[in-house]
Design a protein around this motif. Structure first.
Motif, PDB file in Angstrom:
ATOM      1  N   ALA A  98       0.880  -1.183   0.000  1.00 55.79           N
ATOM      2  CA  ALA A  98       0.000   0.000   0.000  1.00 55.79           C
ATOM      3  C   ALA A  98       0.906   1.218   0.000  1.00 55.79           C
ATOM      4  O   ALA A  98       2.133   1.092   0.108  1.00 55.79           O
ATOM      5  CB  ALA A  98      -0.910   0.009   1.234  1.00 55.79           C
ATOM      6  N   SER A 100       3.396   4.107  -0.227  1.00 54.58           N
ATOM      7  CA  SER A 100       4.634   4.354  -0.984  1.00 54.58           C
ATOM      8  C   SER A 100       5.204   3.065  -1.588  1.00 54.58           C
ATOM      9  O   SER A 100       5.821   3.102  -2.650  1.00 54.58           O
ATOM     10  CB  SER A 100       5.675   5.038  -0.099  1.00 54.58           C
ATOM     11  N   PHE A 176       2.226  -0.452   9.187  1.00 58.01           N
ATOM     12  CA  PHE A 176       2.337   0.536  10.261  1.00 58.01           C
ATOM     13  C   PHE A 176       3.775   1.025  10.371  1.00 58.01           C
ATOM     14  O   PHE A 176       4.697   0.400   9.851  1.00 58.01           O
ATOM     15  CB  PHE A 176       1.868  -0.016  11.623  1.00 58.01           C
ATOM     16  N   LYS A 177       3.911   2.160  11.055  1.00 60.04           N
ATOM     17  CA  LYS A 177       5.222   2.763  11.271  1.00 60.04           C
ATOM     18  C   LYS A 177       5.483   2.852  12.769  1.00 60.04           C
ATOM     19  O   LYS A 177       4.599   3.245  13.530  1.00 60.04           O
ATOM     20  CB  LYS A 177       5.214   4.180  10.670  1.00 60.04           C
ATOM     21  N   ARG A 216      -5.588  11.723   3.639  1.00 62.59           N
ATOM     22  CA  ARG A 216      -4.593  11.846   2.566  1.00 62.59           C
ATOM     23  C   ARG A 216      -5.269  11.860   1.197  1.00 62.59           C
ATOM     24  O   ARG A 216      -4.922  12.620   0.321  1.00 62.59           O
ATOM     25  CB  ARG A 216      -3.630  10.647   2.591  1.00 62.59           C
TER      26      ARG A 216
HETATM   27  N1  UDP Z   1       3.745   6.348   8.124  1.00 65.50           N
HETATM   28  C1  UDP Z   1       3.764   7.228   9.185  1.00 65.50           C
HETATM   29  N2  UDP Z   1       4.535   8.358   9.115  1.00 65.50           N
HETATM   30  C2  UDP Z   1       5.300   8.643   8.037  1.00 65.50           C
HETATM   31  C3  UDP Z   1       5.285   7.743   6.948  1.00 65.50           C
HETATM   32  C4  UDP Z   1       4.493   6.620   7.029  1.00 65.50           C
HETATM   33  O1  UDP Z   1       3.101   6.993  10.186  1.00 65.50           O
HETATM   34  O2  UDP Z   1       5.991   9.672   8.043  1.00 65.50           O
HETATM   35  C5  UDP Z   1       2.918   5.127   8.194  1.00 65.50           C
HETATM   36  C6  UDP Z   1       1.702   5.208   7.280  1.00 65.50           C
HETATM   37  O3  UDP Z   1       0.578   5.693   7.969  1.00 65.50           O
HETATM   38  C7  UDP Z   1       1.517   3.772   6.884  1.00 65.50           C
HETATM   39  C8  UDP Z   1       2.931   3.170   6.932  1.00 65.50           C
HETATM   40  O4  UDP Z   1       3.691   4.040   7.750  1.00 65.50           O
HETATM   41  O5  UDP Z   1       0.712   3.091   7.828  1.00 65.50           O
HETATM   42  C9  UDP Z   1       3.573   3.063   5.577  1.00 65.50           C
HETATM   43  O6  UDP Z   1       3.527   4.327   4.950  1.00 65.50           O
HETATM   44  P1  UDP Z   1       4.053   4.550   3.480  1.00 65.50           P
HETATM   45  O7  UDP Z   1       5.534   4.323   3.432  1.00 65.50           O
HETATM   46  O8  UDP Z   1       3.232   3.735   2.566  1.00 65.50           O
HETATM   47  O9  UDP Z   1       3.937   6.080   3.226  1.00 65.50           O
HETATM   48  P2  UDP Z   1       2.724   7.017   2.849  1.00 65.50           P
HETATM   49  O10 UDP Z   1       1.896   6.325   1.848  1.00 65.50           O
HETATM   50  O11 UDP Z   1       2.058   7.238   4.152  1.00 65.50           O
HETATM   51  O12 UDP Z   1       3.432   8.231   2.328  1.00 65.50           O
END
Ligand code: UDP
Length: 241
Positions: A98, A100, A176-177, A216
């Protein structure tokens, strides 16, 4: 609200000192940001929801033996936490592609993965929090290999615990992060928040998004999703007591 000067003010929370040098007060704000702060809106009540949700989730992983910074809830939007030095890494775990990852690899949102992915981003707003290898993190002195090992093991335990906790209320934990910090004695503990701001949470049957993707991607009113997650978790807790 605390009246002292914040030690730190981030996009979604403030951190205040306390009389105890080893403890800080976390205050959740009503702000939501996305795309490195480019999109920004205020949602009245978000701080209270994330304070409660984060406390609930941090306590669940602590019961499973993961050390966390959480001490106790103090007020509707504040919680007392252990003071840590934040390790400048975002540890991301993915159960499905999902966000990025989907974009970078040209995958549809929700594509199942043949293995769970743990990845690291370097926390640096000016660079846009770039994806890095664990070796990069050690090479630039952000963490040691031993610390990376602790963070990865904790992250996988968090996935197992929260994955089941959410599944029990009909929610799939997509990704999750996490962030970690070092206490004064050098112990690596889970820090920061765990909330729908930092997790992707989809309804098991309808795939409705309950997380920050509502904001978002302008999918639906943000807080209705967060309230639904809290409602289900609290109803489940009531049943299991
Ligand atoms: N995420 C976050 N803070 C950040 C970047 C990502 O909490 O600065 C979380 C985001 O909510 C998701 C997961 O990490 O649950 C993966 O995020 P992704 O790398 O896909 O980035 P995004 O699409 O949020 O830019």
């Amino acid at each position: 609200m605390s009246t002292s000067t914040a030690l730190y003010e981030g996009k979604a929370k403030r951190v205040f000192p306390t009389d105890d040098p080893d403890q800080v007060l976390f205050e959740y704000k009503d702000d939501a940001t996305a795309f490195n702060g480019v999109k920004h809106e205020t949602f009245s009540g978000k701080g209270e929801l994330n304070n409660r949700l984060s406390a609930h989730l941090l306590q669940a992983v602590a019961r499973a033996g993961v050390p966390t910074h959480f001490i106790r809830l103090v007020s509707e939007r504040q919680q007392l936490c252990r003071k840590v030095e934040i390790i400048p890494l975002e540890v991301i775990l993915r159960n499905r592609a999902a966000g990025s990852m989907a974009k970078r690899l040209g995958l549809d949102e929700g594509t199942p993965l043949k293995t769970t992915v743990v990845e690291y981003s370097y926390k640096n707003d000016a660079l846009g929090d770039p994806l890095i290898a664990a070796d990069h993190a050690v090479a630039i002195g952000a963490a040691t290999f031993a610390e990376i090992g602790v963070m990865e093991r904790c992250t996988r335990v968090v996935n197992r615990i929260l994955g089941q906790l959410f599944l029990d209320v009909g929610i799939e934990l997509i990704d999750f992060k996490l962030e970690f910090g070092r206490t004064a004695s050098g112990e690596v503990v889970l820090a920061d928040e765990i909330s729908p701001d930092t997790c992707r949470l989809w309804d098991v049957t309808t795939s409705e998004r309950f997380d920050k993707d509502r904001f978002r991607k302008d999918l639906a009113p943000l807080l209705e999703g967060y309230r639904e997650v809290l409602r289900r978790l609290e109803a489940q807790e009531g049943v299991s007591q």
